[in-house]
Design an enzyme around this catalytic site. Structure first.
Site, PDB file in Angstrom:
ATOM      1  N   CYS A  98     -84.035 -61.165 115.374  1.00  0.00           N
ATOM      2  CA  CYS A  98     -83.109 -61.733 114.391  1.00  0.00           C
ATOM      3  C   CYS A  98     -83.821 -62.265 113.137  1.00  0.00           C
ATOM      4  O   CYS A  98     -84.348 -61.472 112.372  1.00  0.00           O
ATOM      5  CB  CYS A  98     -82.233 -62.783 115.051  1.00  0.00           C
ATOM      6  SG  CYS A  98     -80.731 -63.098 114.104  1.00  0.00           S
ATOM      7  N   ARG A 135     -69.784 -64.054 109.740  1.00  0.00           N
ATOM      8  CA  ARG A 135     -71.068 -63.715 110.337  1.00  0.00           C
ATOM      9  C   ARG A 135     -70.881 -62.635 111.404  1.00  0.00           C
ATOM     10  O   ARG A 135     -69.765 -62.402 111.874  1.00  0.00           O
ATOM     11  CB  ARG A 135     -71.686 -64.971 110.988  1.00  0.00           C
ATOM     12  CG  ARG A 135     -72.025 -66.054 109.994  1.00  0.00           C
ATOM     13  CD  ARG A 135     -72.514 -67.301 110.707  1.00  0.00           C
ATOM     14  NE  ARG A 135     -73.786 -67.102 111.389  1.00  0.00           N
ATOM     15  CZ  ARG A 135     -74.968 -67.110 110.769  1.00  0.00           C
ATOM     16  NH1 ARG A 135     -75.051 -67.322 109.473  1.00  0.00           N
ATOM     17  NH2 ARG A 135     -76.072 -66.939 111.461  1.00  0.00           N
ATOM     18  N   HIS A 197     -80.407 -61.627 120.827  1.00  0.00           N
ATOM     19  CA  HIS A 197     -80.866 -62.836 121.512  1.00  0.00           C
ATOM     20  C   HIS A 197     -80.405 -62.734 122.964  1.00  0.00           C
ATOM     21  O   HIS A 197     -79.839 -61.741 123.385  1.00  0.00           O
ATOM     22  CB  HIS A 197     -80.200 -64.084 120.910  1.00  0.00           C
ATOM     23  CG  HIS A 197     -80.499 -64.339 119.477  1.00  0.00           C
ATOM     24  ND1 HIS A 197     -81.666 -64.895 119.053  1.00  0.00           N
ATOM     25  CD2 HIS A 197     -79.737 -64.162 118.361  1.00  0.00           C
ATOM     26  CE1 HIS A 197     -81.622 -65.058 117.734  1.00  0.00           C
ATOM     27  NE2 HIS A 197     -80.467 -64.618 117.286  1.00  0.00           N
TER      28      HIS A 197
HETATM   29  N1  GLN Z   1     -80.724 -66.830 109.146  1.00  0.00           N
HETATM   30  C1  GLN Z   1     -80.512 -65.510 109.535  1.00  0.00           C
HETATM   31  C2  GLN Z   1     -79.094 -64.998 109.368  1.00  0.00           C
HETATM   32  O1  GLN Z   1     -78.135 -65.739 109.565  1.00  0.00           O
HETATM   33  C3  GLN Z   1     -81.027 -65.348 110.951  1.00  0.00           C
HETATM   34  C4  GLN Z   1     -80.209 -66.013 112.018  1.00  0.00           C
HETATM   35  C5  GLN Z   1     -80.797 -65.861 113.386  1.00  0.00           C
HETATM   36  O2  GLN Z   1     -82.017 -65.729 113.547  1.00  0.00           O
HETATM   37  N2  GLN Z   1     -79.970 -65.948 114.427  1.00  0.00           N
HETATM   38  O3  GLN Z   1     -78.933 -63.853 109.039  1.00  0.00           O
END
Ligand code: GLN
Length: 247
Positions: A98, A135, A197
């Site tokens: 990520c 998101r 994750h």
């Molecule tokens: N900050 C990054 C995003 O939101 C990564 C988030 C994460 O590592 N879960 O794209």
């Protein structure tokens, strides 16, 4: 643990900054699966201002929020880029998850428009379209090497692969790299980037062993990883498939 087998040097980048959704479980999983086979894992855990003490066989970095990513980006580009890139050029392996994956590509443009420099391991770049855009969140199932990978994703950034990266996997359920082209993650040489994750490795033991084999490929290419009883791991994998609404 026996000590007659090979040593596997793991550099764990910024565990305090980059550890969303239990990503540190990936390193625990790698350590255990090595030790159970007589491979001795040596782990260097890097703080933000640490320097790599030498080459590693495997580099691991997890996800982080934008603020933590900013610090990690500084630590990587100012102190550790040369060592890391030269090791990868020599065939070392990597697992980047990520936010860590985003930092291993060319650049990450954050929600506020600021840009973080990446290391360019992956030919890819990531753009966060802004905090008013939904998101990419949820359970993920993808096709990988004739089997499946499962995990959980939560990212605002959308990653677009260039022509020198191939996708790690194809999305069956979830968003993956960008919610548009069906790709998930990236592979370049022995480096793997992913949005999964979970932590991802404990519930994908085939991916964990694939990464261990990549990391051993230079120092102990003929070393055979003994099979393990992965009943609990596969039960967790199947539960994640069901959580994603699949069978
Ligand atoms: N900050 C990054 C995003 O939101 C990564 C988030 C994460 O590592 N879960 O794209």
């Amino acid at each position: 643990m026996t000590t007659s087998g090979p040593v596997l040097r793991i550099a764990y980048l910024y565990p305090d900054l980059m550890n969303l959704y239990a990503d540190r479980g990936n390193v625990t999983c790698l350590e255990r699966r090595c030790a159970w086979r007589g491979v001795t894992p040596l782990v260097q855990r890097l703080e933000w201002d640490d320097r790599l003490t030498g080459p590693a066989d495997l580099y691991v970095i997890g996800g982080g929020q934008d603020r933590q990513q900013q610090l990690a980006s500084q630590g990587l580009t100012r102190r550790n880029a040369d060592q890391l890139l030269s090791s990868l050029g020599d065939g070392a392996a990597m697992l980047a998850v990520c936010g860590g994956y985003q930092l291993m590509a060319h650049r990450y443009r954050a929600a506020d428009g600021s840009e973080l420099a990446g290391l360019g391991v992956f030919d890819a770049e990531t753009v966060h379209p802004g905090s008013d855009v939904p998101r990419c969140i949820g359970n993920v199932v993808c096709d990988w090497n004739g089997s499946r990978l499962v995990g959980f994703e939560n990212h605002g950034g959308r990653t677009y692969l260039g022509s020198n990266s191939i996708p790690l996997a194809r999305v069956v359920r979830g968003h993956g790299n960008n919610s548009e082209d069906g790709t998930e993650g990236a592979v370049v040489g022995s480096a793997i980037g992913t949005y999964l994750h979970g932590s991802v490795l404990p519930k994908n033991p085939h991916l964990a062993d694939h990464i261990i084999r990549l990391a051993l490929a230079r120092g102990a290419p003929d070393f055979e990883l003994a099979p393990l009883d992965d009943a609990a791991e596969w039960a967790a994998h199947r539960a994640a498939v069901r959580a994603a609404g699949l069978r």
